[in-house]
Structures are given as structure tokens and as C-alpha cells.
Enzyme design. Structure first.
Site, short mmCIF file in Angstrom:
data_model
loop_
_atom_site.label_atom_id
_atom_site.label_comp_id
_atom_site.label_asym_id
_atom_site.label_seq_id
_atom_site.Cartn_x
_atom_site.Cartn_y
_atom_site.Cartn_z
N ARG A 90 0.83 -1.21 0.00
CA ARG A 90 0.00 0.00 0.00
C ARG A 90 0.86 1.25 0.00
O ARG A 90 0.50 2.25 -0.60
CB ARG A 90 -0.91 0.00 1.23
CG ARG A 90 -1.57 1.35 1.47
CD ARG A 90 -2.49 1.32 2.66
NE ARG A 90 -3.60 0.45 2.42
CZ ARG A 90 -4.14 -0.33 3.36
NH1 ARG A 90 -3.65 -0.34 4.58
NH2 ARG A 90 -5.16 -1.10 3.07
N TYR A 91 1.96 1.22 0.73
CA TYR A 91 2.81 2.40 0.88
C TYR A 91 4.00 2.28 -0.07
O TYR A 91 4.35 1.18 -0.50
CB TYR A 91 3.31 2.49 2.32
CG TYR A 91 2.22 2.72 3.33
CD1 TYR A 91 1.60 3.95 3.45
CD2 TYR A 91 1.81 1.69 4.17
CE1 TYR A 91 0.60 4.17 4.39
CE2 TYR A 91 0.81 1.89 5.12
CZ TYR A 91 0.21 3.13 5.23
OH TYR A 91 -0.77 3.34 6.15
N ARG A 94 7.28 0.10 1.78
CA ARG A 94 7.17 -1.02 2.72
C ARG A 94 5.95 -1.88 2.40
O ARG A 94 4.96 -1.39 1.85
CB ARG A 94 7.14 -0.54 4.16
CG ARG A 94 6.08 0.49 4.47
CD ARG A 94 6.62 1.44 5.55
NE ARG A 94 5.59 2.33 6.07
CZ ARG A 94 5.19 3.43 5.44
NH1 ARG A 94 5.67 3.76 4.27
NH2 ARG A 94 4.26 4.20 5.99
N CYS A 103 -3.48 -17.48 15.09
CA CYS A 103 -3.12 -16.54 16.15
C CYS A 103 -3.19 -17.26 17.49
O CYS A 103 -3.93 -18.23 17.63
CB CYS A 103 -4.11 -15.38 16.21
SG CYS A 103 -4.13 -14.40 14.72
N CYS A 107 -8.88 -12.36 18.66
CA CYS A 107 -9.44 -11.14 19.21
C CYS A 107 -10.77 -10.88 18.53
O CYS A 107 -10.86 -10.91 17.30
CB CYS A 107 -8.49 -9.98 18.96
SG CYS A 107 -6.79 -10.38 19.43
N CYS A 110 -10.88 -8.18 15.69
CA CYS A 110 -9.80 -8.22 14.69
C CYS A 110 -10.22 -7.65 13.33
O CYS A 110 -11.27 -8.00 12.79
CB CYS A 110 -9.33 -9.65 14.50
SG CYS A 110 -7.98 -9.77 13.32
N ARG A 112 -8.80 -8.40 10.63
CA ARG A 112 -8.71 -9.48 9.64
C ARG A 112 -9.58 -10.66 10.06
O ARG A 112 -9.25 -11.82 9.79
CB ARG A 112 -7.24 -9.91 9.46
CG ARG A 112 -6.36 -8.74 9.09
CD ARG A 112 -5.27 -9.08 8.10
NE ARG A 112 -4.51 -7.87 7.81
CZ ARG A 112 -3.36 -7.53 8.40
NH1 ARG A 112 -2.79 -8.36 9.26
NH2 ARG A 112 -2.78 -6.40 8.12
N ASP A 270 -11.39 -0.21 13.30
CA ASP A 270 -11.81 -0.24 11.90
C ASP A 270 -13.30 -0.59 11.78
O ASP A 270 -13.94 -0.98 12.75
CB ASP A 270 -10.97 -1.28 11.13
CG ASP A 270 -9.52 -0.86 11.01
OD1 ASP A 270 -9.26 0.35 10.87
OD2 ASP A 270 -8.64 -1.74 11.06
N ASP A 307 -6.97 4.12 10.33
CA ASP A 307 -6.64 3.46 9.07
C ASP A 307 -7.84 3.73 8.17
O ASP A 307 -8.94 3.21 8.41
CB ASP A 307 -6.40 1.96 9.29
CG ASP A 307 -5.32 1.43 8.37
OD1 ASP A 307 -5.16 1.98 7.26
OD2 ASP A 307 -4.63 0.46 8.74
N LYS A 314 -2.86 4.69 7.09
CA LYS A 314 -2.97 5.26 8.44
C LYS A 314 -2.84 6.79 8.37
O LYS A 314 -1.89 7.30 7.79
CB LYS A 314 -1.86 4.70 9.32
CG LYS A 314 -1.94 3.19 9.49
CD LYS A 314 -0.75 2.69 10.29
CE LYS A 314 -0.73 1.18 10.41
NZ LYS A 314 -0.38 0.51 9.13
C1 LIG Z 1 0.46 -0.42 8.96
C2 LIG Z 1 0.88 -0.86 7.65
C3 LIG Z 1 2.22 -0.76 7.25
C4 LIG Z 1 3.29 -0.19 8.16
O1 LIG Z 1 3.05 1.16 8.42
P1 LIG Z 1 4.05 1.98 9.35
O2 LIG Z 1 3.34 3.28 9.52
O3 LIG Z 1 5.33 2.11 8.60
O4 LIG Z 1 4.22 1.23 10.62
C5 LIG Z 1 2.56 -1.19 5.99
N1 LIG Z 1 1.63 -1.70 5.15
C6 LIG Z 1 0.34 -1.78 5.49
C7 LIG Z 1 -0.63 -2.34 4.51
C8 LIG Z 1 -0.08 -1.39 6.75
O5 LIG Z 1 -1.37 -1.50 7.10
S1 SF4 Z 2 -5.80 -8.77 16.31
FE1 SF4 Z 2 -6.33 -10.34 14.77
S2 SF4 Z 2 -4.39 -10.87 13.82
FE2 SF4 Z 2 -3.89 -9.87 15.76
S3 SF4 Z 2 -3.71 -11.54 17.25
FE3 SF4 Z 2 -5.79 -10.78 17.36
S4 SF4 Z 2 -6.93 -12.12 15.98
FE4 SF4 Z 2 -4.78 -12.34 15.45
#
Ligand SMILES: *Cc1c(COP(=O)(O)O)cnc(C)c1O
Ligand code: SF4
Length: 377
Positions: A90-91, A94, A103, A107, A110, A112, A270, A307, A314
Site C-alpha cells: 500500500r505504501y 514497505r 493466532c 481477538c 480483529c 482481519r 476499523d 486506518d 494510516k
Molecule cells: C500499517 C501498515 C504498514 C506499516 O506502516 P508503518 O506506519 O510504517 O508502521 C505497511 N503496510 C500496510 C498495509 C499497513 O497496514
Molecule cells: S488482532 Fe487479529 S491478527 Fe492480531 S492476534 Fe488478534 S486475531 Fe490475530
């Protein structure tokens, strides 16, 4: 079997086990667990003090999870930003690499939720494709192993991934995002630390939401990672009924610093389907940041971020009050005590009278003893 695997296997996963341990009616949660799995490790189970407390809410299924029919499974549109399977780019510089859907605990809030709980780890062929992508994309200097929780991988698989990543010359940083130290501290073994040490610069961001999660065993696990030279950050999700309170949040930040973990991000929850009952207003987070900044160690103040739904990434938020006015002559600033200050811009006319800043109505009314006068630098 390794100790931590045996302990993980003792976790509560079936509604019936939860009934025995916490007195929840299994019929209440059977259908929820069918959609969204449950796992509660012995460490986390032992931290629950009473029904509905801050730890309970994070891990025990709730009927409210079934109530958000309209919300989306993937509000951050991660699936659309995935050039090869399991990689999110996305960025600019990175990427996230999801190495497992497993996991230590599931949670309830979560992001995801659509993915977690499915068995299996990143396969050899999938890793090869991700590595090929990264090798080609020289702009990527930072890779974050995520999931799921990468520390549930067996040592040899984790090491295979780290070793492959370190064959890419332009890759500078490797990070892991994990909830393992706080929920399955037995997984942080001397052997794991020895593996990680070989792949510096290696960072970890640990997921913690409540001060009660920082038990002595958990702090010991964090200390082992810190001793292995891993800079530790914390990621916290702002959760209704768990930590949406300035006092709890301050205690959490203090406990993290004691565990040698530096607060990094505080996330607004989220819009993920099945998690909306955890959302707080945006003002709640801003109020928490205001209650920390200036009042306690700056080291203990995380970045508050949203986010952005729709894949915007973010976006940091600060209370609007700090910058009262900004123009070409000066910045008018308000500090943590609600006192106002001027910072003259470079080149602003020397000796020019700076405008008086009057008492702000909100603190004029509180009668908190501030003198109310503008201060000149
Ligand atoms: C959070 C995130 C990152 C890392 O972001 P930082 O601000 O550098 O910690 C990279 N890719 C994705 C898709 C993310 O959600
Ligand atoms: S927030 Fe989601 S990905 Fe992270 S430990 Fe909990 S269940 Fe797993």
C-alpha cells in the site's frame, strides 16, 4: 513437542470448554464460533477476573458480532492491494507479508476477522513468489511480517522466511507484528531469540490493549526480546469497554514502558464486519492523547491513527487545540496546561507587537488557576 505448543494446545477453543471454565452457555456462542473462531490461551484465561471485564471482552465471543450484516469484511481493501498472494503493498517503501492465519488468541475485534483461524502457514511456493516480487521492487526497504501471528510459525519456518528476506540486498528492515508475547509468553524462548538476533535490524510491534495484560511472565518475555536487541513497539486498538478511558490508557502506557516496550500506534477501531460494537467516537481517542501528552513521559504517548476506510492507509490525528492559529508571522500554540504561546516565524518583522491572545472560553470557565495571559517567546 515444544513446551509452547503444548501450552497453546491447552487453550479454550470449544464452546463446551468455555462453559466449563467461565460458565458461558455453549448454545449462546456455538454459531458465532462457527463463523469466527475462538482461542483463549492459559495466560489470557488466567487474566480474566470477572464476566465482561476488559480481557473477557477481547476474547469471549459476543452475540453482537453477528449483528453487523451491512459492514464490510475488508474495509481497508487489503485484498485489492495485493500484487501477489499474501503480500499487501500500500505504501511506497514497505509491504506487509501475511505468513499465517493462525493466532494465539482470536481477538473479537480483529480487522482481519475474515481471514484469521484458517489453518496453515505460508507455503514454500508462496514464499518464493513474495521474495521474487520483493527482489524486483527495489523501492521496498521495509517488510512487516504479519498475519495472523508470525510467531506461531515453528522456528524452522520462521527462519526460512527471515533467511530468504535477507538475500534481498535493498531490504533494510524486517519487522514482525505479534500478539504472542502478551498471550503466549512461553513462545519467547532462548532459541527464538538466538534466531532473531541473526537478522537485525529487526523490530517488533507487540499488540497490547490493557494494563492487566502485562503480567510478570509477559514482562519477562518482553525483556528477553529486548535483551536480544529487538526494539519493541506497542500497537493498541481503542476499544469500547476495554480501554476507552484516559486512566486505563495511562496505566497501559506506563506498564508498557516498564516492560521496555515503546508505545507506537493507538488505532481507532476499523469498520470491519462483526466488530462494530467495539467502536468509540473519534473524540474519545483525541481526549486520551490530550490526557497523555505533556502529563506523562513523551515516550509513553503513541500516535493516534485512523486506518482510512477504502484503503487510504494510516492517518495521524492530534487534538486540534494545540495549534490555535498559524500565519506568516507566527504560530499561536496551546500547551497541555491550556496556556497559550507565540512562536514567531523566521523573518517576521522584528520588534513587532505580537497579537494578544485572550483567555480561551473553555478554560476561563474552569477557574483552574491559569493566568490566562499570552506569553511571548
Ligand atoms: C500499517 C501498515 C504498514 C506499516 O506502516 P508503518 O506506519 O510504517 O508502521 C505497511 N503496510 C500496510 C498495509 C499497513 O497496514
Ligand atoms: S488482532 Fe487479529 S491478527 Fe492480531 S492476534 Fe488478534 S486475531 Fe490475530
Amino acid at each position: 513437542m515444544e513446551d509452547w505448543r503444548r501450552i497453546l494446545a491447552q487453550s479454550v477453543v470449544k464452546p463446551k470448554d468455555l462453559a466449563d471454565r467461565l460458565g458461558v452457555d455453549p448454545k449462546e456462542i456455538e454459531d458465532i464460533v462457527g463463523d469466527y473462531p475462538m482461542r483463549i490461551t492459559p495466560t489470557v484465561l488466567a487474566t480474566i477476573k470477572e464476566k465482561g471485564d476488559a480481557i473477557w471482552k477481547q476474547v469471549v465471543p459476543d452475540r453482537a458480532e453477528m449483528a453487523d450484516a451491512d459492514a464490510e469484511d475488508d474495509p481497508l481493501e487489503e485484498d485489492l492491494m495485493s500484487p501477489v498472494p499474501h503480500l499487501v503493498h500500500r505504501y511506497p517503501d514497505r509491504v506487509l507479508l501475511m505468513v499465517t492465519n493462525q493466532c494465539p488468541i482470536y481477538c473479537r475485534f480483529c480487522t482481519r476477522k475474515r481471514l484469521v483461524g484458517k489453518p496453515g502457514f505460508l507455503k514454500k511456493g508462496e514464499l518464493d513468489r513474495a521474495i521474487a516480487y520483493l527482489r524486483e521492487h527495489q523501492e521496498v526497504r521495509d517488510v512487516i511480517l504479519s498475519g495472523g501471528d508470525p510467531l506461531l510459525l515453528p522456528d524452522h519456518l520462521l527462519e526460512r522466511i527471515l533467511k530468504s528476506l535477507r538475500t534481498i540486498p535493498h531490504l533494510e528492515l524486517i519487522r514482525i507484528g505479534t500478539r504472542v508475547p502478551g498471550s503466549l509468553p512461553e513462545r519467547i524462548t532462548p532459541k527464538l531469540c538466538d534466531i532473531i538476533k541473526k537478522y537485525h535490524p529487526f523490530y517488533m510491534n507487540l499488540h497490547f490493549n490493557h494494563p492487566d495484560e502485562l503480567t510478570p511472565e509477559v514482562k519477562r518475555a518482553c525483556g528477553m526480546l529486548a535483551d536480544a536487541g529487538v526494539p519493541l513497539g506497542a500497537q493498541t486498538v481503542l476499544l469500547k469497554g476495554v480501554n476507552d478511558d484516559p486512566e486505563i490508557m495511562k496505566r497501559l502506557m506506563h506498564q508498557l514502558l516498564l516492560a521496555r516496550v515503546k508505545p507506537y500506534y493507538l488505532y481507532q477501531a476499523d469498520l470491519t464486519k462483526g466488530t462494530n460494537h467495539f467502536r468509540t467516537s473519534v473524540e474519545t481517542g483525541l481526549k486520551i492523547i490530550k490526557s497523555l501528552q505533556g502529563h506523562t513521559s513523551g515516550m509513553g504517548v503513541p500516535h493516534f491513527v485512523i486506518d482510512a476506510p477504502g484503503g487510504g492507509g494510516k492517518i495521524p490525528l492530534l487534538p486540534a487545540d494545540y495549534l490555535v492559529n498559524l500565519d506568516e508571522d507566527s504560530a499561536v500554540l496551546r500547551n497541555y496546561e491550556n496556556r497559550t504561546f507565540h512562536y514567531p516565524q523566521p523573518g517576521s518583522a522584528p520588534g513587532r507587537e505580537l497579537p494578544m491572545v485572550g483567555a480561551h472560553p473553555s478554560w476561563a470557565a474552569t477557574g483552574n488557576g491559569c493566568d490566562g495571559g499570552g506569553e511571548h517567546l
